[in-house]
Design an enzyme around this catalytic site. Sequence first.
Site, PDB file in Angstrom:
ATOM      1  CG  ASP A 211     -11.388 -13.710   6.723  1.00 34.74           C
ATOM      2  OD1 ASP A 211     -10.465 -14.172   7.418  1.00 34.74           O
ATOM      3  OD2 ASP A 211     -11.210 -12.870   5.815  1.00 34.74           O
TER       4      ASP A 211
ATOM      5  CE1 TYR B 199      -4.269  -1.400  -0.147  1.00 33.68           C
ATOM      6  CE2 TYR B 199      -3.160  -3.145   1.060  1.00 33.68           C
ATOM      7  CZ  TYR B 199      -4.223  -2.692   0.312  1.00 33.68           C
ATOM      8  OH  TYR B 199      -5.246  -3.543   0.016  1.00 33.68           O
TER       9      TYR B 199
ATOM     10  CE  LYS C 222      -3.281 -10.721   8.337  1.00 34.68           C
ATOM     11  NZ  LYS C 222      -4.526 -10.183   7.827  1.00 34.68           N
TER      12      LYS C 222
ATOM     13  CE1 TYR D 137      -7.558  -5.946   2.900  1.00 36.08           C
ATOM     14  CE2 TYR D 137      -6.992  -7.716   4.404  1.00 36.08           C
ATOM     15  CZ  TYR D 137      -6.717  -6.974   3.279  1.00 36.08           C
ATOM     16  OH  TYR D 137      -5.616  -7.267   2.515  1.00 36.08           O
TER      17      TYR D 137
HETATM   18  C1  LIG Z   1      -4.937 -10.315   6.438  1.00 37.11           C
HETATM   19  C2  LIG Z   1      -6.295 -10.798   6.173  1.00 37.11           C
HETATM   20  C3  LIG Z   1      -6.612 -11.466   4.976  1.00 37.11           C
HETATM   21  C4  LIG Z   1      -5.609 -11.649   3.862  1.00 37.11           C
HETATM   22  O1  LIG Z   1      -4.524 -12.432   4.244  1.00 37.11           O
HETATM   23  P1  LIG Z   1      -3.142 -12.336   3.404  1.00 37.11           P
HETATM   24  O2  LIG Z   1      -2.302 -13.407   4.003  1.00 37.11           O
HETATM   25  O3  LIG Z   1      -2.618 -10.953   3.608  1.00 37.11           O
HETATM   26  O4  LIG Z   1      -3.486 -12.602   1.981  1.00 37.11           O
HETATM   27  C5  LIG Z   1      -7.904 -11.913   4.826  1.00 37.11           C
HETATM   28  N1  LIG Z   1      -8.836 -11.737   5.779  1.00 37.11           N
HETATM   29  C6  LIG Z   1      -8.561 -11.104   6.934  1.00 37.11           C
HETATM   30  C7  LIG Z   1      -9.649 -10.958   7.969  1.00 37.11           C
HETATM   31  C8  LIG Z   1      -7.297 -10.602   7.173  1.00 37.11           C
HETATM   32  O5  LIG Z   1      -7.036  -9.946   8.306  1.00 37.11           O
END
Ligand SMILES: *Cc1c(COP(=O)(O)O)cnc(C)c1O
Length: 436
Positions: free
Chosen positions: A254, A25, A283, A153
């Site tokens: 997610d 970014y 993550k 997100y």
């Molecule tokens: C960081 C994140 C993603 C994307 O993960 P990347 O490993 O950066 O592709 C998707 N969903 C959520 C909620 C996130 O915090």
Amino acid sequence: MTVTVNRLPADQLLALDRRHVWHPYAPMPAQGPVFPVRSAQGVYLYLETGDRLVDGMSSWWACIHGYNHPRLNQAAHDQIDRMSHVMFGGLTHQPAVQLAQRLVQWTPAPLQHVFFCDSGSVAVEVAMKLAIQYWHNRGQPQRQHFITLRRGYHGDTFAAMAVCDPVNGMHHLFRRSLVSQYFADAPQVGFDQPWQEQDIQSFATLLAQHQGEIAAAIFEPIVQGAGGMRFYHPEYLRRVRELCDQYNTLLILDEIATGFGRTGKLFALEYGPVCPDILCLGKALSGGFMSLAATLTSEEISQTFAQGEAGVFMHGPTFMANPLACAVALENLNLLESYDWAARVQAIAHQLARELEPCRQAAAVKDVRVLGAIGVVELHQPVDMTTVQPQFVAQGVWLRPFGRLIYTMPPYIIEPQELSQITRAMVSVISSLPSP
Ligand SMILES: *Cc1c(COP(=O)(O)O)cnc(C)c1O
């Protein structure tokens, strides 16, 4: 045998970085300073300049046990000596199978099947493709759309981006390439405020209107992360599950940011509790050691694939279930199991709440909120990163604010005096910001 890597002097490194390297970014060359890290250990980042910073970011939610952890390093060494990678088509291996078993044990009982991939965004793509193919398998190919929340997100690839907040995500730039999805208003009732029935209205109405074309609802449970660091009410999540059942729509959760203890529960879905049809993890899965993500699904979904038109799920990354990443992730989960992480996260939450409280007095501040090991100060105006970032570094802490948010989500291993260094820097920098 030792291999000597030619190390560049810091000034040369930064000059080359500006010339060739694109940062996340960021424009090219990056605006504002970029700090060169030489090494990292525990909760500390060591810069090429000799400075030492307390890490308040866990490298974007991931590094929950700190850097250079001996047990994660050992797991990586052991696996490297066997094989660092092997293709997953037609082959399998100990780290992937054992990690899948563990993830199935740790998540709600209906989730039985695990699809590994390399990044969170791809885990979301996989979840969305699973949902579309599932409805195709069941003779409802018109269900190709998704319903989600504003201020969410879910990643930066195209399908994931299409369910990110349309304003933050600048959807108009990609108008002709991006599928347009359905966005309910972001929840307004905070995590511990009294529940108000009208909060769910926008989602309920939208889902009722478009039910026949929706493949799945996709949500970050409880915490809207990179889209605004907002914490919403558990009743909202429960109502989403009920409405998805009522309208026969799948629910994708997610937990890429929230998973593995960050919010005070092992998974934020436990605040419902609700069980999704599809769950995305990433993550903190490998403790921030390397990139790994997973999408879990129920038998109800996976059993339809053999009979579908394709007969298979149409996805298979080259580095799927990378053995090195899986071995480290398995050890990271062993590590998480080996101590009372919930008590540590709770202690961090209490300390953050206490020590960030003075920020409320600052003229620039709109809100202060804490959930688990996440402390957020929301400002009235966007922060000027080119001045604020060096101020934090000068105070010996690593924080990376964005937009109107200055926030921390430290590694769980942080000691109280180290966390105080972070909160002191936040209070001091925030108090010096001009009033709006
Ligand atoms: C960081 C994140 C993603 C994307 O993960 P990347 O490993 O950066 O592709 C998707 N969903 C959520 C909620 C996130 O915090």
